[in-house]
Design an enzyme around this catalytic site. Structure first.
Site, PDB file in Angstrom:
ATOM      1  N   THR A 158       0.847  -1.193   0.000  1.00  0.00           N
ATOM      2  CA  THR A 158       0.000   0.000   0.000  1.00  0.00           C
ATOM      3  C   THR A 158       0.882   1.242   0.000  1.00  0.00           C
ATOM      4  O   THR A 158       1.782   1.368   0.818  1.00  0.00           O
ATOM      5  CB  THR A 158      -0.900  -0.015   1.251  1.00  0.00           C
ATOM      6  OG1 THR A 158      -1.821  -1.094   1.097  1.00  0.00           O
ATOM      7  CG2 THR A 158      -1.659   1.287   1.428  1.00  0.00           C
ATOM      8  N   GLN A 164      -4.431  -7.455  -5.626  1.00  0.00           N
ATOM      9  CA  GLN A 164      -4.805  -7.938  -4.292  1.00  0.00           C
ATOM     10  C   GLN A 164      -6.173  -7.365  -3.926  1.00  0.00           C
ATOM     11  O   GLN A 164      -6.348  -6.156  -3.791  1.00  0.00           O
ATOM     12  CB  GLN A 164      -3.767  -7.548  -3.237  1.00  0.00           C
ATOM     13  CG  GLN A 164      -4.064  -8.288  -1.920  1.00  0.00           C
ATOM     14  CD  GLN A 164      -3.169  -7.895  -0.762  1.00  0.00           C
ATOM     15  OE1 GLN A 164      -2.937  -6.697  -0.542  1.00  0.00           O
ATOM     16  NE2 GLN A 164      -2.679  -8.865  -0.013  1.00  0.00           N
ATOM     17  N   HIS A 193      -7.096 -11.186  -0.397  1.00  0.00           N
ATOM     18  CA  HIS A 193      -6.390 -10.725   0.808  1.00  0.00           C
ATOM     19  C   HIS A 193      -7.113 -11.286   2.035  1.00  0.00           C
ATOM     20  O   HIS A 193      -8.128 -10.742   2.473  1.00  0.00           O
ATOM     21  CB  HIS A 193      -6.394  -9.200   0.831  1.00  0.00           C
ATOM     22  CG  HIS A 193      -5.416  -8.592   1.798  1.00  0.00           C
ATOM     23  ND1 HIS A 193      -4.768  -9.328   2.775  1.00  0.00           N
ATOM     24  CD2 HIS A 193      -4.966  -7.312   1.925  1.00  0.00           C
ATOM     25  CE1 HIS A 193      -3.973  -8.514   3.456  1.00  0.00           C
ATOM     26  NE2 HIS A 193      -4.073  -7.288   2.961  1.00  0.00           N
ATOM     27  N   ASN A 215      -3.424 -10.287   7.541  1.00  0.00           N
ATOM     28  CA  ASN A 215      -3.179  -8.996   8.201  1.00  0.00           C
ATOM     29  C   ASN A 215      -4.370  -8.344   8.891  1.00  0.00           C
ATOM     30  O   ASN A 215      -4.435  -7.125   9.017  1.00  0.00           O
ATOM     31  CB  ASN A 215      -2.555  -8.000   7.203  1.00  0.00           C
ATOM     32  CG  ASN A 215      -1.171  -8.455   6.751  1.00  0.00           C
ATOM     33  OD1 ASN A 215      -0.575  -9.324   7.409  1.00  0.00           O
ATOM     34  ND2 ASN A 215      -0.666  -7.898   5.692  1.00  0.00           N
ATOM     35  N   TYR A 224      -7.625  -8.074   8.123  1.00  0.00           N
ATOM     36  CA  TYR A 224      -8.729  -7.428   7.412  1.00  0.00           C
ATOM     37  C   TYR A 224      -9.959  -8.347   7.421  1.00  0.00           C
ATOM     38  O   TYR A 224      -9.984  -9.341   8.135  1.00  0.00           O
ATOM     39  CB  TYR A 224      -8.259  -7.008   6.010  1.00  0.00           C
ATOM     40  CG  TYR A 224      -7.181  -5.947   6.117  1.00  0.00           C
ATOM     41  CD1 TYR A 224      -7.496  -4.675   6.583  1.00  0.00           C
ATOM     42  CD2 TYR A 224      -5.854  -6.234   5.846  1.00  0.00           C
ATOM     43  CE1 TYR A 224      -6.512  -3.709   6.751  1.00  0.00           C
ATOM     44  CE2 TYR A 224      -4.860  -5.272   6.014  1.00  0.00           C
ATOM     45  CZ  TYR A 224      -5.198  -4.005   6.466  1.00  0.00           C
ATOM     46  OH  TYR A 224      -4.238  -3.052   6.644  1.00  0.00           O
ATOM     47  N   ARG A 269      -3.723 -14.923   0.109  1.00  0.00           N
ATOM     48  CA  ARG A 269      -2.670 -14.599   1.086  1.00  0.00           C
ATOM     49  C   ARG A 269      -3.202 -14.766   2.494  1.00  0.00           C
ATOM     50  O   ARG A 269      -4.267 -14.227   2.826  1.00  0.00           O
ATOM     51  CB  ARG A 269      -2.221 -13.151   0.886  1.00  0.00           C
ATOM     52  CG  ARG A 269      -1.010 -12.783   1.725  1.00  0.00           C
ATOM     53  CD  ARG A 269      -0.467 -11.397   1.432  1.00  0.00           C
ATOM     54  NE  ARG A 269       0.985 -11.422   1.499  1.00  0.00           N
ATOM     55  CZ  ARG A 269       1.756 -10.404   1.840  1.00  0.00           C
ATOM     56  NH1 ARG A 269       1.218  -9.222   2.108  1.00  0.00           N
ATOM     57  NH2 ARG A 269       3.070 -10.510   1.886  1.00  0.00           N
ATOM     58  N   ASN A 284      -2.946  -5.328  12.947  1.00  0.00           N
ATOM     59  CA  ASN A 284      -4.329  -4.848  13.070  1.00  0.00           C
ATOM     60  C   ASN A 284      -5.098  -5.565  14.173  1.00  0.00           C
ATOM     61  O   ASN A 284      -6.278  -5.890  14.023  1.00  0.00           O
ATOM     62  CB  ASN A 284      -5.058  -4.964  11.724  1.00  0.00           C
ATOM     63  CG  ASN A 284      -4.546  -3.941  10.735  1.00  0.00           C
ATOM     64  OD1 ASN A 284      -4.355  -2.778  11.089  1.00  0.00           O
ATOM     65  ND2 ASN A 284      -4.295  -4.350   9.514  1.00  0.00           N
ATOM     66  N   GLY A 311       8.841  -7.407  -0.088  1.00  0.00           N
ATOM     67  CA  GLY A 311       8.106  -6.161   0.062  1.00  0.00           C
ATOM     68  C   GLY A 311       9.043  -4.968   0.025  1.00  0.00           C
ATOM     69  O   GLY A 311       9.296  -4.390  -1.043  1.00  0.00           O
TER      70      GLY A 311
HETATM   71  C1  LIG Z   1       4.630   0.230   2.939  1.00  0.00           C
HETATM   72  C2  LIG Z   1       4.031  -1.140   3.119  1.00  0.00           C
HETATM   73  C3  LIG Z   1       2.757  -1.388   2.636  1.00  0.00           C
HETATM   74  C4  LIG Z   1       2.201  -2.674   2.746  1.00  0.00           C
HETATM   75  N1  LIG Z   1       0.975  -2.920   2.187  1.00  0.00           N
HETATM   76  C5  LIG Z   1       0.463  -4.171   2.163  1.00  0.00           C
HETATM   77  C6  LIG Z   1      -0.733  -4.460   1.456  1.00  0.00           C
HETATM   78  O1  LIG Z   1      -1.336  -3.611   0.799  1.00  0.00           O
HETATM   79  N2  LIG Z   1      -1.202  -5.737   1.508  1.00  0.00           N
HETATM   80  C7  LIG Z   1      -0.547  -6.732   2.194  1.00  0.00           C
HETATM   81  O2  LIG Z   1      -1.006  -7.875   2.219  1.00  0.00           O
HETATM   82  N3  LIG Z   1       0.616  -6.473   2.841  1.00  0.00           N
HETATM   83  C8  LIG Z   1       1.145  -5.238   2.815  1.00  0.00           C
HETATM   84  N4  LIG Z   1       2.355  -5.000   3.435  1.00  0.00           N
HETATM   85  C9  LIG Z   1       3.145  -6.121   3.929  1.00  0.00           C
HETATM   86  C10 LIG Z   1       4.125  -6.606   2.856  1.00  0.00           C
HETATM   87  O3  LIG Z   1       3.427  -7.180   1.757  1.00  0.00           O
HETATM   88  C11 LIG Z   1       5.093  -7.675   3.415  1.00  0.00           C
HETATM   89  O4  LIG Z   1       4.331  -8.721   3.957  1.00  0.00           O
HETATM   90  C12 LIG Z   1       6.032  -7.112   4.477  1.00  0.00           C
HETATM   91  O5  LIG Z   1       6.634  -5.900   4.045  1.00  0.00           O
HETATM   92  C13 LIG Z   1       7.135  -8.109   4.818  1.00  0.00           C
HETATM   93  O6  LIG Z   1       7.918  -8.413   3.676  1.00  0.00           O
HETATM   94  P1  LIG Z   1       9.395  -7.774   3.494  1.00  0.00           P
HETATM   95  O7  LIG Z   1      10.169  -8.166   4.727  1.00  0.00           O
HETATM   96  O8  LIG Z   1       9.934  -8.387   2.239  1.00  0.00           O
HETATM   97  O9  LIG Z   1       9.217  -6.284   3.395  1.00  0.00           O
HETATM   98  C14 LIG Z   1       2.919  -3.719   3.380  1.00  0.00           C
HETATM   99  C15 LIG Z   1       4.192  -3.432   3.893  1.00  0.00           C
HETATM  100  C16 LIG Z   1       4.743  -2.180   3.764  1.00  0.00           C
HETATM  101  C17 LIG Z   1       6.143  -1.936   4.279  1.00  0.00           C
END
Ligand SMILES: Cc1cc2nc3c(=O)[nH]c(=O)nc-3n(C[C@H](O)[C@H](O)[C@H](O)COP(=O)(O)O)c2cc1C
Length: 374
Positions: free
Chosen positions: A25, A97, A178, A181, A183, A230, A238, A328
């Site tokens: 996001t 997603q 989705h 997390n 939701y 996912r 949350n 991410g």
């Molecule tokens: C800025 C940001 C926005 C995120 N938005 C979402 C999202 O829209 N949907 C989701 O399932 N996870 C979201 N996440 C979680 C990431 O998809 C991911 O699970 C998390 O960053 C861990 O992976 P990484 O260690 O490779 O960053 C977000 C994480 C960050 C940092």
């Protein structure tokens, strides 16, 4: 031996490599409509085997944060068509997603300023992101939700179905449900947010009913091979909690094994936090989860995420622990992450201050390796 850089077919979707951009996001789509800046951002990252878009609201009621995109207006779908076209032209694949935030919202974001909806009327100890009148962003407490009435649930399933169709019509290669997390789907799954006494609450089979109804609605509309999902078995994100995540998510993956889905996406540990985070008194056994899925006949690709670096990703695929790895934060700062991982090149550091909201800065201006070497 299989490598992270090898191609793979996941359901109906052929991927050039096993490196996935995780959903992120970024709050840069005012009016819930993807714009040309968003097109550039995704296009820059098209060398990923698969791009998963940022969470995208299936309806206005499913919106929980300022300036996140939707899938429910003509303008938004036209915007997404530009994104999918650009990604395909650059040789990439992209799924959207699909998001209903449930209680992680604020009355100011809801239709007619109403209460957000959830499994039960339990307010989350969590924050959402709003934009002030002067354009600056702030985090605000999520509003108290109301429990969905039984008669409303078919309407939400219909919203998922419609949004899945709209996504395919807008050029997406598939969708990711989705269910992670904290939701709406996760709010039904976990006992900390679901105290219903009807067929959607109580025992695990009841709490998982909504998830399977969503999977049914979407797969019947667009096919199983274009649908991924996912989940995040132990994340506290949350305000999510359940004392017996192992039993709950074993039931979930065993049920998912009955569909020929494109992939199952697992967030290991606390999203964005420790990989060994646990809820309840035992560490979560991800290997047992995968075995339960396979034993139940599940054939979808296994995608893992959370805190992977190059070494762990390469090793996990080589050892057959996972088929795909989603990154991410590394993708925020490295549009050419695939090349950097291939070359074992250094990575740019993501700038947290520009994660949510703003413009091109910290979004489309991270340098490519070739620009840095030159
Ligand atoms: C800025 C940001 C926005 C995120 N938005 C979402 C999202 O829209 N949907 C989701 O399932 N996870 C979201 N996440 C979680 C990431 O998809 C991911 O699970 C998390 O960053 C861990 O992976 P990484 O260690 O490779 O960053 C977000 C994480 C960050 C940092």
């Amino acid at each position: 031996m299989t490598s992270l850089f090898d191609p793979i077919k996941i359901g109906d979707i052929q991927l050039a490599n096993r490196i996935v951009m995780a959903p992120l996001t970024r709050n840069r789509s005012p009016g819930a409509v993807p714009n040309t800046l968003n097109v550039t951002y995704y296009e820059q990252r098209a060398s990923a085997g698969l791009l998963i878009t940022e969470a995208t609201a299936i309806t206005h009621q499913g919106q929980g944060y300022a300036d996140v995109p939707g899938l429910y207006t003509k303008e938004a779908l036209d915007g997404w068509r530009q994104v999918t076209g650009a990604v395909h032209k650059a040789g990439g694949k992209i799924v959207v997603q699909m998001w209903h935030v449930g209680r992680i919202s604020h009355t100011s974001l809801q239709p007619n300023g109403g209460k957000p909806v959830s499994a039960s009327a339990i307010q989350a100890k969590s924050k959402t992101y709003l934009i002030n009148e002067d354009g600056t962003g702030t985090f605000a407490e999520t509003s108290e939700p109301r429990a969905l009435e039984l008669v409303e649930i078919p309407g939400i399933l219909e919203d998922y179905r419609k949004a899945a169709r709209a996504a395919i019509d807008a050029g997406f290669d598939g969708v990711e449900i989705h269910a992670a997390n904290g939701y709406l789907i996760d709010q039904f799954l976990r006992s900390g947010s679901n105290v219903r006494t009807d067929q959607y609450g109580g025992p695990i089979e009841n709490r998982a009913r909504f998830l399977f109804e969503v999977v049914d609605a979407i797969t019947r509309e667009i096919g199983e091979g274009r649908t991924g999902i996912r989940i995040s078995p132990v994340t506290p994100a949350n305000d999510s909690s359940d004392p017996d995540a192992q039993a709950l998510f074993t039931y979930v993956v065993e049920g998912l094994a009955k569909y020929k889905l494109s992939y199952i996406h697992i967030i290991e540990g606390a999203t964005g936090g420790p990989r060994d985070f646990q809820q309840g008194d035992k560490p979560f056994d991800y290997k047992a989860l995968q075995h339960a899925y396979e034993k139940a006949g599940g054939k979808a690709a296994w995608m893992t995420n959370n805190g992977y670096d190059r070494e762990l990703a390469i090793q996990s695929v080589e050892e057959g622990k996972t088929d795909l790895v989603a990154f991410g934060k590394p993708f925020i700062a490295n549009p050419d992450l695939v090349q950097r991982l291939k070359d074992n090149a250094p990575l740019n550091t993501p700038d947290q201050a520009t994660f949510y909201g703003g413009g091109a800065k910290g979004y489309t201006d991270y340098p490519l390796l070739e620009q840095q070497v030159a």
